[in-house]
Design an enzyme around this catalytic site. Structure first.
Site, PDB file in Angstrom:
ATOM      1  N   ASP A  92     -26.483  11.344 -26.011  1.00 47.18           N
ATOM      2  CA  ASP A  92     -26.608  12.020 -27.302  1.00 47.18           C
ATOM      3  C   ASP A  92     -25.724  13.261 -27.380  1.00 47.18           C
ATOM      4  O   ASP A  92     -25.649  13.917 -28.411  1.00 47.18           O
ATOM      5  CB  ASP A  92     -28.065  12.431 -27.562  1.00 47.18           C
ATOM      6  CG  ASP A  92     -28.875  11.271 -28.121  1.00 47.18           C
ATOM      7  OD1 ASP A  92     -28.246  10.277 -28.530  1.00 47.18           O
ATOM      8  OD2 ASP A  92     -30.113  11.351 -28.126  1.00 47.18           O
TER       9      ASP A  92
ATOM     10  N   HIS B  20       0.826  -1.223   0.000  1.00 56.35           N
ATOM     11  CA  HIS B  20       0.000   0.000   0.000  1.00 56.35           C
ATOM     12  C   HIS B  20       0.855   1.267   0.000  1.00 56.35           C
ATOM     13  O   HIS B  20       0.700   2.111  -0.903  1.00 56.35           O
ATOM     14  CB  HIS B  20      -0.962  -0.011   1.189  1.00 56.35           C
ATOM     15  CG  HIS B  20      -1.663   1.290   1.418  1.00 56.35           C
ATOM     16  ND1 HIS B  20      -2.517   1.852   0.504  1.00 56.35           N
ATOM     17  CD2 HIS B  20      -1.597   2.170   2.469  1.00 56.35           C
ATOM     18  CE1 HIS B  20      -2.965   3.020   0.973  1.00 56.35           C
ATOM     19  NE2 HIS B  20      -2.411   3.226   2.152  1.00 56.35           N
TER      20      HIS B  20
ATOM     21  N   ASP C  52      -3.162   8.392  -1.053  1.00 51.99           N
ATOM     22  CA  ASP C  52      -3.520   7.302  -0.130  1.00 51.99           C
ATOM     23  C   ASP C  52      -4.985   6.902  -0.322  1.00 51.99           C
ATOM     24  O   ASP C  52      -5.325   5.720  -0.445  1.00 51.99           O
ATOM     25  CB  ASP C  52      -3.270   7.789   1.307  1.00 51.99           C
ATOM     26  CG  ASP C  52      -3.704   6.772   2.355  1.00 51.99           C
ATOM     27  OD1 ASP C  52      -3.392   5.585   2.191  1.00 51.99           O
ATOM     28  OD2 ASP C  52      -4.367   7.185   3.331  1.00 51.99           O
TER      29      ASP C  52
ATOM     30  N   HIS D  78       4.044   6.770   5.825  1.00 52.82           N
ATOM     31  CA  HIS D  78       2.893   7.480   6.395  1.00 52.82           C
ATOM     32  C   HIS D  78       2.052   6.640   7.357  1.00 52.82           C
ATOM     33  O   HIS D  78       1.347   7.185   8.207  1.00 52.82           O
ATOM     34  CB  HIS D  78       2.021   8.069   5.276  1.00 52.82           C
ATOM     35  CG  HIS D  78       1.101   7.092   4.613  1.00 52.82           C
ATOM     36  ND1 HIS D  78       1.478   6.316   3.542  1.00 52.82           N
ATOM     37  CD2 HIS D  78      -0.191   6.765   4.864  1.00 52.82           C
ATOM     38  CE1 HIS D  78       0.462   5.561   3.162  1.00 52.82           C
ATOM     39  NE2 HIS D  78      -0.570   5.818   3.942  1.00 52.82           N
TER      40      HIS D  78
ATOM     41  N   GLU E 290       1.006   5.308  12.782  1.00 54.09           N
ATOM     42  CA  GLU E 290      -0.337   4.878  13.182  1.00 54.09           C
ATOM     43  C   GLU E 290      -0.387   3.389  13.511  1.00 54.09           C
ATOM     44  O   GLU E 290      -1.051   2.975  14.455  1.00 54.09           O
ATOM     45  CB  GLU E 290      -1.316   5.189  12.027  1.00 54.09           C
ATOM     46  CG  GLU E 290      -2.784   5.064  12.397  1.00 54.09           C
ATOM     47  CD  GLU E 290      -3.231   6.095  13.409  1.00 54.09           C
ATOM     48  OE1 GLU E 290      -4.153   5.786  14.171  1.00 54.09           O
ATOM     49  OE2 GLU E 290      -2.652   7.191  13.463  1.00 54.09           O
ATOM     50  N   ASP E 291       0.322   2.573  12.710  1.00 53.55           N
ATOM     51  CA  ASP E 291       0.150   1.116  12.805  1.00 53.55           C
ATOM     52  C   ASP E 291       1.333   0.363  13.400  1.00 53.55           C
ATOM     53  O   ASP E 291       1.275  -0.860  13.525  1.00 53.55           O
ATOM     54  CB  ASP E 291      -0.143   0.542  11.401  1.00 53.55           C
ATOM     55  CG  ASP E 291      -1.421   1.115  10.811  1.00 53.55           C
ATOM     56  OD1 ASP E 291      -2.310   1.489  11.593  1.00 53.55           O
ATOM     57  OD2 ASP E 291      -1.517   1.213   9.572  1.00 53.55           O
TER      58      ASP E 291
END
Length: 709
Positions: A259, A48, A139, A72, A76-77
């Site tokens: 159209d 990712h 992201d 990034h 957080e993780d």
């Protein structure tokens, strides 16, 4: 890992070898941090951040942004901190990761205030460094591309948030390709069935359209050759979300939308754009009102093109965009063009300046908004604009949302101009402040230093900037007026407690304010004026009085507070009895509203709280420089011209008529009138009533006092 090889190849195309080496070090740090973590799809998590970095590499972002993209999610993780990142890769990378991480902590839900607060944080992070939102958009784009592995509930939530927030920001920053992809993906996951049906219908229609498209392309090519214009032409396929939006907005069927044929013509320079336009208008008739020149006057996000709609073969509408190669690059990449293409600094400088002004306006609005919900309300206007372009007398161009008024324009020029505007000249004709502006209007704002914002402006202004400045002005004014009243009330209480106001030193105030929710002296005084704090209580706290003095001295009431009638919003004259100078009056502290003045005999005061601390003895200043509203009730014989005689008598008495209303007639012979007057005091009112009584047709005159409705 093939993704890393692709990223390296993309980076090597525009970065120095030493920069690429540093980015590889950031990749290794991210890979180690995410070791053992997997996405919902089952892929290693590191895929990712690498994909996000690849998107940024397509925009040629600088090495710091690429490194921040790779890192990034680590804060957080994983156990990695932004401080550690700053130590290893520099402060700029650490700040970017910290900014993006704060945004990632946003958990949107249905609670309006929480969502507004999160939105506010995100926009302010963006305002500090636009690269933060570019990383976040990349992201979000990759997350949307891989949303299939999520549950239906999460797909819907993330898609809605994308359509409401991220896609409009991409549009505002001029990232056209990102905007349309986010729009399509958001539509796909929010309305999967509708998306599936429309996608299938578009594929089926392509074959039928091919013949018409090729015929139009051939005709355009031939005409451009005749006019000696070098250009590339391509059919422009409509996005699924755009088709759906057009069907909804214009109540069209799918076949009616299909159209309309779209083409994009890219020329070598600006003169060729206009020459192409002329050539096309000799080929097919233009539809009136469907021409837009975004080259001479570019959109707020920097977009430039000529737009025209023509009557094509068989009467089919043809939408055409004409632009240069440079304009095309900017149209696709927006603010990211600053990093990708550096060949035309003048164009970039203009676009950067517009983006900077918008980002700066976010900070201005934030500083003046009371809370996140108010901030969100102001900003949404700027994120979803349908613009009009107007000019100053010197020819400077301003882009404003559709429906903007003279007041919006005035605040766009400067806060001072907005705060003091009184009218305007639009195309050399005088116009009121609420006049809605049209494309091409030339506006000269007329100001007066003595004039100030009016609360009624909030009913017609459109821009977030104007709305926030007006509200901020009244908050400040209300605070000042209530603080002034609060100080007078506090001084009154201090004197009643045998203390002079001059005895209260800065040390007293410091002691009172210590640990009191970071309140200031002005806040406390304002709270007294608004009835949120009792003057006696604050006075006792300031003097650190003991229990022996917990009652007012000798049981005597506090001295009277002088009312001038010019205190502003902090002191209100009750609408039920409309007191005027000369009336015996009493003040009631109404929480959140300040001091409300009633006449002693007002029937409404029986309804109010009996707490004696909320009542104040007040009296009129002997000299007042103001007119006061009062209503009189008049019964007259029903004869022609009688109301004119009454009005003349009132005018000759030096009073002004504010309003006249007739009560329902009980008899055909008599009429009853309620007339609101402006008088200086009770004696003036008595003179008016005496003069009115002398009219032969007047049966009865009395002052009207009634309960509030």
């Amino acid at each position: 890992m093939p993704e890393v090889a692709e990223l390296t190849q993309a980076l090597s195309g525009y970065l120095k070898p030493e920069d690429v080496t540093q980015i590889h070090a950031a990749y290794e740090a991210a890979r180690t941090a995410h070791e053992g973590q997997f996405r919902k799809s089952g892929q290693p998590y590191i895929t990712h951040p690498v994909a996000v970095a690849k998107i940024l590499a397509e925009w040629h972002l600088d090495p710091q942004a690429i490194m921040a993209a790779l890192l990034h999610d680590t804060v957080e993780d994983t156990t990695t901190t932004s401080v550690q990142i700053a130590d290893h890769f520099g402060k700029s990378v650490g700040d970017l990761v910290d900014g993006v991480s704060k945004i990632d902590r946003i958990k949107f839900d249905t609670v309006q205030h929480q969502q507004a607060e999160n939105f506010r944080k995100m926009l302010l992070a963006m305002a500090r460094d636009v690269r933060v939102i570019l990383i976040k958009l990349a992201d979000r784009l990759h997350n949307m591309r891989t949303l299939d592995s999520m549950s239906a509930e999460k797909q819907e939530r993330i898609a809605r948030e994308t359509l409401e927030i991220y896609a409009p920001i991409a549009n505002r920053l001029g990232l056209n390709s990102v905007y349309y992809e986010l729009q399509d993906l958001g539509f796909k996951f929010l309305y999967p069935n509708r998306y599936r049906v429309l996608t299938k219908a578009v594929k089926a229609a392509r074959g039928n359209r091919r013949e018409v498209v090729s015929k139009i392309l051939e005709a355009i090519n031939q005409r451009l050759i005749e006019f000696k214009v070098e250009a590339s032409i391509a059919g422009r396929e409509k996005h699924i979300s755009s088709i759906y939006k057009k069907m909804l907005e214009k109540q069209l069927t799918f076949s009616e939308v299909l159209d309309i044929y779209g083409f994009r013509i890219i020329t070598k320079d600006v003169p060729s754009c206009y020459l192409t336009l002329g050539a096309l208008h000799t080929l097919y008739k233009p539809i009136p009102g469907k021409f837009k020149d975004y080259i001479a006057i570019s959109k707020a996000n920097g977009y430039q093109s000529l737009h025209t709609t023509l009557f094509g073969p068989y009467g089919t509408p043809i939408e055409i965009q004409i632009r240069t190669q440079e304009m095309h690059r900017i149209a696709e990449s927006g603010v990211a063009s600053h990093w990708i293409y550096k060949s035309s600094p003048a164009n970039m400088d203009d676009m950067q300046e517009r983006t900077h002004q918008w980002l700066q306006s976010l900070l201005d609005i934030q500083s003046e908004s009371g809370d996140a919900v108010e901030f969100l309300e102001h900003i949404k206007v700027d994120l979803f604009p349908d613009e009009v372009y107007v000019f100053t007398p010197k020819g400077e161009i301003f882009a404003l949302p559709k429906g903007s008024t003279v007041v919006d324009f005035a605040y766009q020029i400067h806060t001072v101009v907005g705060n003091h505007c009184v009218s305007a000249r639009i195309n050399n004709e005088l116009a009121p402040l609420r006049t809605a502006l049209n494309n091409g209007d030339r506006i000269e704002v007329i100001t007066d230093d003595k004039s100030h914002p009016n609360p009624a402006w909030l009913n017609f202004v459109t821009t977030g900037k104007a709305r926030s400045h007006i509200r901020h002005y009244f908050k400040d004014r209300h605070l000042e007026e209530s603080a002034e009243l609060g100080e007078r009330m506090l001084n009154q209480a201090l004197r009643a407690l045998k203390a002079e106001p001059t005895e209260i030193t800065a040390q007293h105030w410091d002691k009172l304010l210590k640990g009191d929710n970071a309140k200031t002296k002005q806040n406390v005084l304002s709270d007294i004026g608004l009835g949120k704090e009792l003057n006696v209580v604050v006075a006792r706290r300031l003097l650190s009085l003991n229990d022996a003095l917990s009652q007012q001295p000798d049981g005597k009431p506090l001295g009277s507070l002088i009312i001038r009638g010019t205190e502003g919003m902090a002191v209100q004259l009750a609408q039920c009895c409309r007191p005027i100078p000369g009336d015996p009056i009493i003040g009631f502290i109404k929480k959140g509203q300040g001091l409300v003045i009633h006449t002693h005999d007002c029937p409404a005061i029986r309804q109010f709280d009996a707490d004696p601390d909320k009542w104040l003895d007040v009296e009129w200043d002997p000299v007042t420089q103001k007119y006061f509203d009062v209503t009189i009730n008049i019964v007259t014989q029903n004869q022609r011209g009688v109301l004119g005689k009454v009005a003349a008598a009132i005018g000759e008495s030096g009073a002004n008529i504010e309003n006249v209303s007739a009560e329902e007639r009980e008899s055909a012979d008599y009429g009853t009138w309620n007339i609101m007057l402006q008088v200086t005091d009770r004696a003036h009112l008595a003179t008016v009533m005496k003069n009115v009584r002398q009219i032969p047709q007047v049966v009865r005159v009395n002052r009207k006092i009634g309960l509030e409705k």
